[in-house]
Design a protein around this motif. Structure first.
Motif, PDB file in Angstrom:
ATOM      1  N   GLU A   4       0.823  -1.210   0.000  1.00  0.00           N
ATOM      2  CA  GLU A   4       0.000   0.000   0.000  1.00  0.00           C
ATOM      3  C   GLU A   4       0.857   1.261   0.000  1.00  0.00           C
ATOM      4  O   GLU A   4       0.485   2.272  -0.596  1.00  0.00           O
ATOM      5  CB  GLU A   4      -0.947  -0.004   1.200  1.00  0.00           C
ATOM      6  N   ASP A   5       2.019   1.209   0.677  1.00  0.00           N
ATOM      7  CA  ASP A   5       2.898   2.383   0.706  1.00  0.00           C
ATOM      8  C   ASP A   5       3.917   2.372  -0.437  1.00  0.00           C
ATOM      9  O   ASP A   5       4.813   3.200  -0.479  1.00  0.00           O
ATOM     10  CB  ASP A   5       3.612   2.499   2.052  1.00  0.00           C
ATOM     11  N   GLN A   6       3.781   1.411  -1.350  1.00  0.00           N
ATOM     12  CA  GLN A   6       4.591   1.312  -2.570  1.00  0.00           C
ATOM     13  C   GLN A   6       6.068   1.026  -2.296  1.00  0.00           C
ATOM     14  O   GLN A   6       6.910   1.220  -3.173  1.00  0.00           O
ATOM     15  CB  GLN A   6       4.456   2.590  -3.417  1.00  0.00           C
ATOM     16  N   ARG A   7       6.402   0.527  -1.126  1.00  0.00           N
ATOM     17  CA  ARG A   7       7.793   0.212  -0.824  1.00  0.00           C
ATOM     18  C   ARG A   7       8.238  -1.033  -1.593  1.00  0.00           C
ATOM     19  O   ARG A   7       7.437  -1.740  -2.188  1.00  0.00           O
ATOM     20  CB  ARG A   7       7.994  -0.009   0.678  1.00  0.00           C
ATOM     21  N   GLU A   8       9.521  -1.281  -1.559  1.00  0.00           N
ATOM     22  CA  GLU A   8      10.096  -2.446  -2.235  1.00  0.00           C
ATOM     23  C   GLU A   8       9.469  -3.736  -1.731  1.00  0.00           C
ATOM     24  O   GLU A   8       9.202  -3.897  -0.533  1.00  0.00           O
ATOM     25  CB  GLU A   8      11.609  -2.480  -1.995  1.00  0.00           C
ATOM     26  N   ILE A   9       9.252  -4.671  -2.649  1.00  0.00           N
ATOM     27  CA  ILE A   9       8.774  -6.004  -2.281  1.00  0.00           C
ATOM     28  C   ILE A   9       9.996  -6.869  -2.001  1.00  0.00           C
ATOM     29  O   ILE A   9      10.781  -7.163  -2.907  1.00  0.00           O
ATOM     30  CB  ILE A   9       7.916  -6.624  -3.400  1.00  0.00           C
TER      31      ILE A   9
END
Length: 254
Positions: free
Chosen positions: A140-145
């Motif tokens: 949701e916060d678009q951080r690295e997977i």
């Protein structure tokens, strides 16, 4: 994530937990293609938009009309608010056509940032009824997977007639180093119903490596369809509930 054209030879495993138990595993391999430079993957055994022992055609993915794949994906990322963080290469992990035949139950589009980190994954799912649907997976916060991160998606698309269209998928991706793996667990009512594992060891996408992979897995996409039908017959013989196919989702991507 490595952005060179690659071949991942490994295995796929499915394990069903309810209402009956059933487990199977078989060897398979996928190709990993950088979409900005597809022609780099071509070889005497792998044709890009031309027939070879193995071949890749744009019409098998994306809009399914043979148009360029990157603009199609970029438009989806833009609509979903992910375009700014997914500003790097896109790696498509999929099975190529074998003797001109292809069926991919699922292909993975790894959307990277400029540092090569995975920020989103598009899971392109196909069923045996000729339909497809895309699950766009991101934090949701678009951080690295990262490896071990669990990402969830509500099930909205009919795949197996032995499961209803409800519940959720829980995804985990491992893309670091030479080992590539995807974990997909299907939950319904809070209980694990089906576990799927797709794994492989990356190696250069050369004609020699493709030939070795073919010798070890000569049927590939043809074998996938045969095994799907074989497992369906086994479940029917065990009187597992059969669910009629509902209408496909109105949106092609969720």
């Amino acid at each position: 994530m490595n952005t060179a054209p690659g071949l991942a030879f490994g295995a796929v495993m499915h394990e069903r937990f309810a209402p009956v138990t059933n487990r199977f595993s078989y060897a398979m391999f996928t190709v990993c293609l950088p979409l900005s430079r597809l022609e780099d993957a071509a070889s005497p055994l792998l044709g890009i938009e031309r027939l070879r022992l193995f071949s890749f055609y744009r019409r098998d993915h994306g809009a399914r009309d043979g148009s360029p794949l990157l603009p199609w994906l970029r438009a989806i990322l833009q609509r979903k608010g992910l375009a700014e963080v997914c500003d790097g290469e896109v790696m498509l992990q999929t099975m190529p056509r074998l003797f001109g035949f292809v069926f991919n139950p699922v292909s993975f589009w790894y959307c990277l940032d400029r540092e090569g980190r995975v920020r989103a994954v598009l899971a392109e799912v196909s069923n045996t009824f000729g339909e497809r649907h895309n699950y766009l997976i991101a934090h949701e916060d678009q951080r690295e997977i990262r490896a071990g991160d669990e990402l969830r998606a509500r099930k909205v698309f009919h795949v197996s007639p032995f499961y209803p269209v409800r519940g959720e998928y829980r995804f985990r991706f491992h893309t670091a180093g030479l080992h590539l793996a995807v974990v997909i667990d299907y939950f319904d009512g809070g209980l694990l119903q089906l576990a799927t594992r797709v794994s492989g060891r990356l190696q250069p996408l050369s004609a020699a490596n493709l030939f070795k992979a073919w010798l070890r897995c000569p049927l590939l996409t043809l074998g996938v369809v045969a095994r799907i039908n074989l497992q369906a017959l086994r479940l029917l013989a065990r009187r597992v509930t059969f669910f009629r196919k509902p209408a496909a989702p109105l949106e092609e991507t969720t």
